[in-house]
Write a protein that holds these residues in place. Structure first.
Motif, mmCIF file in Angstrom:
data_model
loop_
_atom_site.group_PDB
_atom_site.id
_atom_site.type_symbol
_atom_site.label_atom_id
_atom_site.label_comp_id
_atom_site.label_asym_id
_atom_site.label_seq_id
_atom_site.Cartn_x
_atom_site.Cartn_y
_atom_site.Cartn_z
ATOM 1 N N GLY A 1 0.809 -1.215 0.000
ATOM 2 C CA GLY A 1 0.000 0.000 0.000
ATOM 3 C C GLY A 1 0.838 1.259 0.000
ATOM 4 O O GLY A 1 1.843 1.361 0.704
ATOM 5 N N ARG A 2 0.401 2.204 -0.814
ATOM 6 C CA ARG A 2 1.160 3.435 -0.969
ATOM 7 C C ARG A 2 0.980 4.386 0.198
ATOM 8 O O ARG A 2 1.738 5.336 0.331
ATOM 9 C CB ARG A 2 0.731 4.131 -2.256
ATOM 10 C CG ARG A 2 1.128 3.387 -3.523
ATOM 11 C CD ARG A 2 0.581 4.096 -4.744
ATOM 12 N NE ARG A 2 -0.864 4.024 -4.798
ATOM 13 C CZ ARG A 2 -1.574 4.614 -5.742
ATOM 14 N NH1 ARG A 2 -0.988 5.334 -6.678
ATOM 15 N NH2 ARG A 2 -2.890 4.503 -5.744
ATOM 16 N N THR A 3 -0.024 4.138 1.052
ATOM 17 C CA THR A 3 -0.282 5.062 2.156
ATOM 18 C C THR A 3 0.198 4.520 3.484
ATOM 19 O O THR A 3 -0.257 4.944 4.537
ATOM 20 C CB THR A 3 -1.787 5.367 2.242
ATOM 21 O OG1 THR A 3 -2.513 4.136 2.337
ATOM 22 C CG2 THR A 3 -2.256 6.142 1.027
ATOM 23 N N PHE A 4 1.145 3.589 3.438
ATOM 24 C CA PHE A 4 1.674 3.006 4.671
ATOM 25 C C PHE A 4 2.118 4.083 5.648
ATOM 26 O O PHE A 4 1.909 3.984 6.851
ATOM 27 C CB PHE A 4 2.854 2.082 4.340
ATOM 28 C CG PHE A 4 3.621 1.634 5.548
ATOM 29 C CD1 PHE A 4 4.820 2.246 5.900
ATOM 30 C CD2 PHE A 4 3.150 0.592 6.329
ATOM 31 C CE1 PHE A 4 5.536 1.818 7.005
ATOM 32 C CE2 PHE A 4 3.851 0.163 7.441
ATOM 33 C CZ PHE A 4 5.047 0.777 7.777
ATOM 34 N N THR B 1 12.109 -2.756 21.208
ATOM 35 C CA THR B 1 12.104 -1.467 20.542
ATOM 36 C C THR B 1 11.372 -1.576 19.215
ATOM 37 O O THR B 1 11.717 -2.427 18.386
ATOM 38 C CB THR B 1 13.526 -0.964 20.288
ATOM 39 O OG1 THR B 1 14.243 -0.884 21.534
ATOM 40 C CG2 THR B 1 13.501 0.420 19.643
ATOM 41 N N ILE B 2 10.383 -0.718 19.009
ATOM 42 C CA ILE B 2 9.665 -0.665 17.738
ATOM 43 C C ILE B 2 10.227 0.487 16.917
ATOM 44 O O ILE B 2 10.592 1.535 17.457
ATOM 45 C CB ILE B 2 8.145 -0.505 17.946
ATOM 46 C CG1 ILE B 2 7.396 -0.622 16.621
ATOM 47 C CG2 ILE B 2 7.821 0.797 18.668
ATOM 48 C CD1 ILE B 2 5.875 -0.674 16.777
ATOM 49 N N SER B 3 10.316 0.269 15.613
ATOM 50 C CA SER B 3 10.755 1.323 14.714
ATOM 51 C C SER B 3 10.108 1.094 13.358
ATOM 52 O O SER B 3 9.552 0.023 13.102
ATOM 53 C CB SER B 3 12.283 1.349 14.589
ATOM 54 O OG SER B 3 12.760 0.120 14.057
ATOM 55 N N ARG B 4 10.192 2.104 12.488
ATOM 56 C CA ARG B 4 9.593 1.951 11.162
ATOM 57 C C ARG B 4 10.439 2.689 10.147
ATOM 58 O O ARG B 4 11.124 3.668 10.469
ATOM 59 C CB ARG B 4 8.158 2.451 11.147
ATOM 60 C CG ARG B 4 7.987 3.947 11.364
ATOM 61 C CD ARG B 4 6.513 4.300 11.544
ATOM 62 N NE ARG B 4 5.739 4.023 10.338
ATOM 63 C CZ ARG B 4 4.412 3.947 10.337
ATOM 64 N NH1 ARG B 4 3.720 4.103 11.458
ATOM 65 N NH2 ARG B 4 3.766 3.717 9.201
ATOM 66 N N ASP B 5 10.361 2.207 8.916
ATOM 67 C CA ASP B 5 11.023 2.852 7.789
ATOM 68 C C ASP B 5 9.944 3.063 6.731
ATOM 69 O O ASP B 5 9.582 2.124 6.005
ATOM 70 C CB ASP B 5 12.154 1.969 7.266
ATOM 71 C CG ASP B 5 12.944 2.634 6.168
ATOM 72 O OD1 ASP B 5 12.427 3.568 5.523
ATOM 73 O OD2 ASP B 5 14.086 2.207 5.928
ATOM 74 N N ASN B 6 9.417 4.260 6.650
ATOM 75 C CA ASN B 6 8.310 4.513 5.732
ATOM 76 C C ASN B 6 8.735 4.416 4.270
ATOM 77 O O ASN B 6 7.907 4.133 3.403
ATOM 78 C CB ASN B 6 7.691 5.873 6.020
ATOM 79 C CG ASN B 6 6.861 5.866 7.298
ATOM 80 O OD1 ASN B 6 6.449 4.813 7.790
ATOM 81 N ND2 ASN B 6 6.628 7.045 7.847
#
Length: 126
Positions: A26-29, A69-74
């Motif tokens: 999805g492009r809106t992640f 630890t939670i993290s994200r890479d958009n």
């Protein structure tokens, strides 16, 4: 429609580390809040960690603070869960989830999330 695919689970010994990965379609992640939950055999699914859409606000279950630890890479449509000093009681199926209703709030209950992955098994031996 959002598809989530978790990976990175496995069998480890107490004290080891694992990093779980959740790849989202999805492009809106980048607009979604994302969460990690886990479910041990015979128990209800429980909150582990969550992040707002920017990754600027992080939330953890009290019992897991300091180890997970939670993290994200958009840019990669990916959210991670780094788990350190694993204990046998961390054994569970770990799920990532997406809340598409508003990324500015990171929620802690399963009912607030709209999409779920299939889960990845984490087993910690003593």
């Amino acid at each position: 429609q959002v598809q989530l695919v978790e990976s990175g689970g496995g069998l480890v010994q107490a004290g080891d580390s694992l990093r779980l990965t959740c790849a989202a379609s999805g492009r809106t992640f980048r607009a979604y809040a994302m969460g990690w939950f886990r479910q041990a055999p015979g128990k209800e699914r429980e909150f582990v960690a969550a992040t707002t859409w920017t990754g600027g606000n992080l939330y953890y279950a009290d019992s897991l603070k300091g180890r997970f630890t939670i993290s994200r890479d958009n840019a990669k449509n990916t959210v991670y869960l780094q788990m350190n000093s694993l204990k046998p009681e961390d054994t569970a199926v770990y799920y990532c989830a997406a809340d598409v209703s508003g990324g500015a709030r990171a929620r802690v209950t399963t009912g607030d999330y709209d999409y779920w992955g299939q889960g990845t098994q984490v087993t910690v031996s003593s």
